[in-house]
Write a protein that holds these residues in place. Sequence first.
Motif, PDB file in Angstrom:
ATOM      1  N   ILE A 157       0.766  -1.317   0.080  1.00  0.00           N
ATOM      2  CA  ILE A 157       0.172  -0.062  -0.015  1.00  0.00           C
ATOM      3  C   ILE A 157       0.705   1.228  -0.016  1.00  0.00           C
ATOM      4  CG2 ILE A 157      -1.616   1.147   1.525  1.00  0.00           C
ATOM      5  CD1 ILE A 157      -2.890  -1.351   2.261  1.00  0.00           C
ATOM      6  N   ILE A 158       1.896   1.148   0.871  1.00  0.00           N
ATOM      7  CA  ILE A 158       2.678   2.348   0.945  1.00  0.00           C
ATOM      8  C   ILE A 158       3.478   2.717  -0.759  1.00  0.00           C
ATOM      9  CG2 ILE A 158       4.833   3.173   2.100  1.00  0.00           C
ATOM     10  CD1 ILE A 158       4.316   1.860   4.515  1.00  0.00           C
ATOM     11  N   LEU A 159       3.807   1.758  -1.197  1.00  0.00           N
ATOM     12  CA  LEU A 159       4.372   1.871  -2.618  1.00  0.00           C
ATOM     13  C   LEU A 159       3.359   2.448  -3.399  1.00  0.00           C
ATOM     14  CD1 LEU A 159       6.504  -1.497  -2.593  1.00  0.00           C
ATOM     15  CD2 LEU A 159       7.351   0.752  -2.798  1.00  0.00           C
ATOM     16  N   GLU A 160       2.215   1.985  -3.179  1.00  0.00           N
ATOM     17  CA  GLU A 160       1.280   2.523  -4.115  1.00  0.00           C
ATOM     18  C   GLU A 160       0.871   3.863  -4.004  1.00  0.00           C
ATOM     19  OE1 GLU A 160      -0.826   1.516  -6.775  1.00  0.00           O
ATOM     20  OE2 GLU A 160       0.700  -0.062  -7.176  1.00  0.00           O
ATOM     21  N   GLU A 161       0.972   4.329  -2.720  1.00  0.00           N
ATOM     22  CA  GLU A 161       0.947   6.016  -2.096  1.00  0.00           C
ATOM     23  C   GLU A 161       1.784   6.671  -2.902  1.00  0.00           C
ATOM     24  OE1 GLU A 161      -1.829   7.064  -0.742  1.00  0.00           O
ATOM     25  OE2 GLU A 161      -2.747   5.324   0.412  1.00  0.00           O
ATOM     26  N   ILE A 162       3.092   6.069  -2.941  1.00  0.00           N
ATOM     27  CA  ILE A 162       4.353   6.920  -3.421  1.00  0.00           C
ATOM     28  C   ILE A 162       4.061   7.026  -4.780  1.00  0.00           C
ATOM     29  CG2 ILE A 162       6.556   6.841  -3.580  1.00  0.00           C
ATOM     30  CD1 ILE A 162       6.767   5.493  -0.695  1.00  0.00           C
ATOM     31  N   GLY A 163       3.709   6.131  -5.407  1.00  0.00           N
ATOM     32  CA  GLY A 163       3.545   6.266  -7.000  1.00  0.00           C
ATOM     33  C   GLY A 163       4.557   6.181  -7.833  1.00  0.00           C
TER      34      GLY A 163
END
Length: 208
Positions: free
Chosen positions: A16-22
């Motif tokens: 999820i964190i990686l997806e938030e970072i983009g």
Amino acid sequence: MKLYYAPGACSLGIHIILEEIGKPYELGQVALKEGAQHKPEYVAVNPKSKVPALDLGDGSRALTEFPAIAAYLALSNPEAGLMPKDPLGQARTLEAVDYVTGTIHPHAFTRQFRPNMFSLREEDHPKVVEQARGNAEKFFGVLDRIWAGETWVMPQGYSIADAALFFVQYWQVKRVGQPLPPKVERHYRAMLERPAVQRALEQEGLSA
């Protein structure tokens, strides 16, 4: 970067964190039920034989342990706003992450999912599971009582603490089928509305 994960495991929070970072990243699935974490190919990545592990793509040793990976991603991508800027806010964020990964995860859920790790006597396993379910209720209750933010864990806003909390909330609701206390439930529902969470769940083949 490459995230080594197992669908629905604690690595979901890092996903999820990686997806938030983009930013671009790869996924490497580790089939835990088949023992892939103990095979030489993965042991070469993470000698601890668990997920998550993050290959930074720079030839260095993979980064392991949820709190360390989460903190690294937040601090190295400040534009994503996943960590408060003040030292106390950062400490409080890490405090919340540690409570999830160091207390709720092992004592409320590992005990439920793998009672054999806590008692060699099979006849004791139901008691281990019962104790773990009580722990889950107690630990989520503690979070509900000390909740300092509004929708999100931290008063400063969304952070890595929210991604960490989500994976144990998901287990409580989806795997165990037990309710969450009001503030924690409200947070869980808000997390399900975030596009990054929806993408991570979809990529791991998990239902919202």
